[in-house]
Design an enzyme around this catalytic site. Structure first.
Site, short mmCIF file in Angstrom:
data_model
loop_
_atom_site.label_atom_id
_atom_site.label_comp_id
_atom_site.label_asym_id
_atom_site.label_seq_id
_atom_site.Cartn_x
_atom_site.Cartn_y
_atom_site.Cartn_z
N PHE A 284 1.03 -1.30 -0.07
CA PHE A 284 -0.02 0.02 -0.16
C PHE A 284 0.84 1.30 -0.15
O PHE A 284 2.08 1.42 0.62
CB PHE A 284 -1.07 -0.07 1.41
CG PHE A 284 -1.72 1.05 1.27
CD1 PHE A 284 -3.17 0.67 0.48
CD2 PHE A 284 -1.89 2.02 2.05
CE1 PHE A 284 -4.13 1.50 0.64
CE2 PHE A 284 -2.90 3.10 1.93
CZ PHE A 284 -4.26 2.97 1.15
N ASP B 239 1.67 -5.63 8.17
CA ASP B 239 0.56 -4.74 8.08
C ASP B 239 -0.63 -5.45 7.80
O ASP B 239 -0.91 -6.09 6.91
CB ASP B 239 0.84 -3.61 6.84
CG ASP B 239 -0.38 -2.59 7.02
OD1 ASP B 239 -1.39 -2.78 7.28
OD2 ASP B 239 0.18 -1.61 6.61
N TYR C 60 -10.95 0.47 10.82
CA TYR C 60 -12.09 0.62 10.20
C TYR C 60 -12.39 -0.16 8.70
O TYR C 60 -13.38 0.00 8.26
CB TYR C 60 -12.11 2.15 9.59
CG TYR C 60 -10.80 2.83 8.82
CD1 TYR C 60 -10.62 2.39 7.53
CD2 TYR C 60 -9.59 3.32 9.51
CE1 TYR C 60 -9.47 2.59 6.70
CE2 TYR C 60 -8.42 3.60 8.86
CZ TYR C 60 -8.65 3.27 7.28
OH TYR C 60 -7.30 3.47 6.77
N LYS C 61 -11.48 -1.20 8.70
CA LYS C 61 -11.80 -1.92 7.37
C LYS C 61 -12.81 -3.10 7.65
O LYS C 61 -13.76 -3.01 8.43
CB LYS C 61 -10.27 -2.11 6.86
CG LYS C 61 -9.84 -1.15 5.87
CD LYS C 61 -8.64 -1.48 5.43
CE LYS C 61 -8.07 -0.17 4.82
NZ LYS C 61 -6.69 -0.19 4.20
N ARG D 246 -12.95 -4.38 -7.37
CA ARG D 246 -12.47 -4.82 -5.98
C ARG D 246 -13.75 -5.16 -5.02
O ARG D 246 -14.64 -4.39 -4.93
CB ARG D 246 -11.76 -3.79 -5.04
CG ARG D 246 -10.38 -4.46 -4.69
CD ARG D 246 -9.59 -3.33 -4.22
NE ARG D 246 -10.00 -2.47 -3.20
CZ ARG D 246 -9.79 -1.96 -2.02
NH1 ARG D 246 -8.67 -2.49 -1.72
NH2 ARG D 246 -10.19 -1.04 -1.38
C1 LIG Z 1 -5.89 0.97 4.53
C2 LIG Z 1 -4.38 0.78 4.73
C3 LIG Z 1 -3.70 1.81 5.25
C4 LIG Z 1 -4.29 3.11 5.54
O1 LIG Z 1 -3.46 3.85 6.46
P1 LIG Z 1 -4.16 4.94 7.29
O2 LIG Z 1 -3.42 5.70 7.87
O3 LIG Z 1 -5.15 4.51 8.13
O4 LIG Z 1 -4.86 5.88 6.35
C5 LIG Z 1 -2.29 1.62 5.40
N1 LIG Z 1 -1.69 0.39 5.01
C6 LIG Z 1 -2.37 -0.71 4.25
C7 LIG Z 1 -1.71 -1.88 3.82
C8 LIG Z 1 -3.71 -0.33 4.18
O5 LIG Z 1 -4.55 -1.40 3.60
#
Ligand SMILES: *Cc1c(COP(=O)(O)O)cnc(C)c1O
Length: 411
Positions: A124, A196, A221-222, A370
């Site tokens: 990400f 992560d 939040y996911k 997705r």
């Molecule tokens: C959703 C996601 C994030 C989001 O980071 P935030 O700091 O919460 O905005 C980071 N890493 C991964 C792998 C994600 O899927």
């Protein structure tokens, strides 16, 4: 045929009763819980109580009287059960990006003299940006090695690697990697494994203690459905806590925060991973959201998740053939997370047209559709309905209407 199959699978669903723990809008099939989880039924009353009684009436007394001070670790322990982490190793607060920075720096500091930080070129974006920044800050070279090659890379030049930072689930394709094998490969090289879990926490068992993970972060939040902007978590394996040298030494991580000392002395245990005043309203919303998992085993969540994704693939084979879609998510259930992605050159308009019909998924540029499946509230009937709508849109060309062409800033 598919209708009967969906009904059979839903009739055998061990988690069917859990769907009632969510407030789902009428007429919506929600396949974007991997981006923002649906609203758990316990949350509105908890937030109302936090605002009106705890804040409005009890005021400052809530830090003790309503357990505000202990919340980051109390919620961390509740979350730990879903992550296979024994109590005292998870702290909740701040965003994933902040937790990433803190734990990556702390991990690298535990391996002085090693010059490489290994990460995934498909990680990400925030993970890559922060790895690069940590590299600049600590004088480490960030080397991008795809997850599938990471174990071989660790075997080849692992003695130089300080930290291997990966995600078990590819956020684009839904591909699932072997966390235990990569963790073992990192340890075999004397490096630390940093995970992560944004696309895994709450969706599949990650067994952090069992696989010997060193550090992990993930958002609330996911799949965990903690609400927009829910605080993220950090896992610090117990064996690293005494030497955990946190770069953001805020006063909540101090051994005696109310001694108001001018010199930092870290708290014992995972409490030293705390930073400053957490976003309590969001933290208490996340705590209430996690009650949706009461009595639920992650093994059952995983079993239903693979059933939903497998059924989606089955429906797509039957209904989307010849319509320009390419499957990108592995067929082997052991190699996919709780997500299925399809490639199509008209991904955006297709997703927009689906959304207009109440089937909410999302897209990732340039051409990925997705679909995330939260086993707590998605049914096999939902899956079939979604693929039927997609079939209808693609065969009629409904997505070519002008209103579906303009991509908004946030997709
Ligand atoms: C959703 C996601 C994030 C989001 O980071 P935030 O700091 O919460 O905005 C980071 N890493 C991964 C792998 C994600 O899927």
């Amino acid at each position: 045929m598919l209708t009967e199959r969906a009904a059979e699978l839903d009739a055998a669903d061990a988690l069917a009763h859990v769907r009632d723990r969510f407030l789902l809008p009428e007429g919506v099939v929600y396949l974007d819980g991997n981006s923002l989880g649906a609203l758990p039924a316990a949350v509105p009353a908890a937030v109302e109580d936090a605002v009106r009684r705890q804040w409005g009436v009890d005021l400052i007394r809530s830090w003790n009287g309503n357990g505000w001070w202990d919340a980051p670790i109390r919620v961390g322990d509740a979350l730990g059960r879903l992550l296979g982490a024994a109590p005292g190793q998870v702290v909740v607060g701040d965003s994933t990006s902040v937790q990433l920075f803190n734990t990556l720096v702390a991990a690298a500091r535990l391996r002085p003299g090693r010059r490489l930080l290994l990460t995934d070129p498909d990680h990400f974006p925030t993970d890559q940006y922060i790895a690069d920044s940590v590299g600049r800050l600590l004088g480490l070279e960030v080397r991008r090695v795809p997850a599938r090659d990471a174990a071989a890379a660790l075997a080849a030049y692992g003695a130089d690697v300080a930290v291997a930072a990966y995600a078990p689930v590819d956020y684009r394709t839904g591909e699932l990697y072997d966390m235990a094998a990569l963790t073992a490969a990192a340890h075999g090289a004397g490096a630390l494994a940093h995970w992560d879990l944004c696309h895994a926490a709450g969706a599949l068992p990650v067994g952090l203690d069992a696989i010997g993970a060193d550090f992990a972060v993930g958002c609330g939040y996911k799949y965990l459905s903690g609400g927009p902007g829910a605080p993220a978590f950090a896992y610090v394996a117990q064996r690293h806590q005494a030497d955990f040298d946190h770069p953001v030494t805020g006063w909540h991580g101090h051994a005696e925060p109310f001694a108001m000392s001018g010199a930092y002395a870290p708290a014992p245990g995972v409490a030293r991973a705390r930073i400053g005043t957490p976003p309590l309203l969001s933290l208490l919303a996340l705590e209430a959201a996690l009650t949706a998992y009461d009595g639920v085993e992650m093994a059952d969540v995983r079993a239903k998740g693979t059933s939903l994704t497998g059924f989606f693939q089955e429906c797509a084979d039957a209904l989307l053939d010849g319509l320009g879609f390419t499957a990108v998510t592995p067929r082997d259930p052991a190699r996919r997370g709780s997500q299925v992605s399809l490639r199509h050159p008209e991904a955006y308009p297709l997703v927009a047209a689906l959304t207009a019909r109440g089937v909410i998924g999302d897209m990732r540029a340039p051409d990925l559709l997705r679909f995330g499946f939260n086993a707590l509230y998605v049914t096999h009937a939902d899956v079939l309905h979604a693929v039927r709508e997609l079939h209808d849109i693609a065969t009629t060309g409904a997505h070519r209407a002008p209103e579906f062409q303009q991509r908004p800033t946030v997709t």
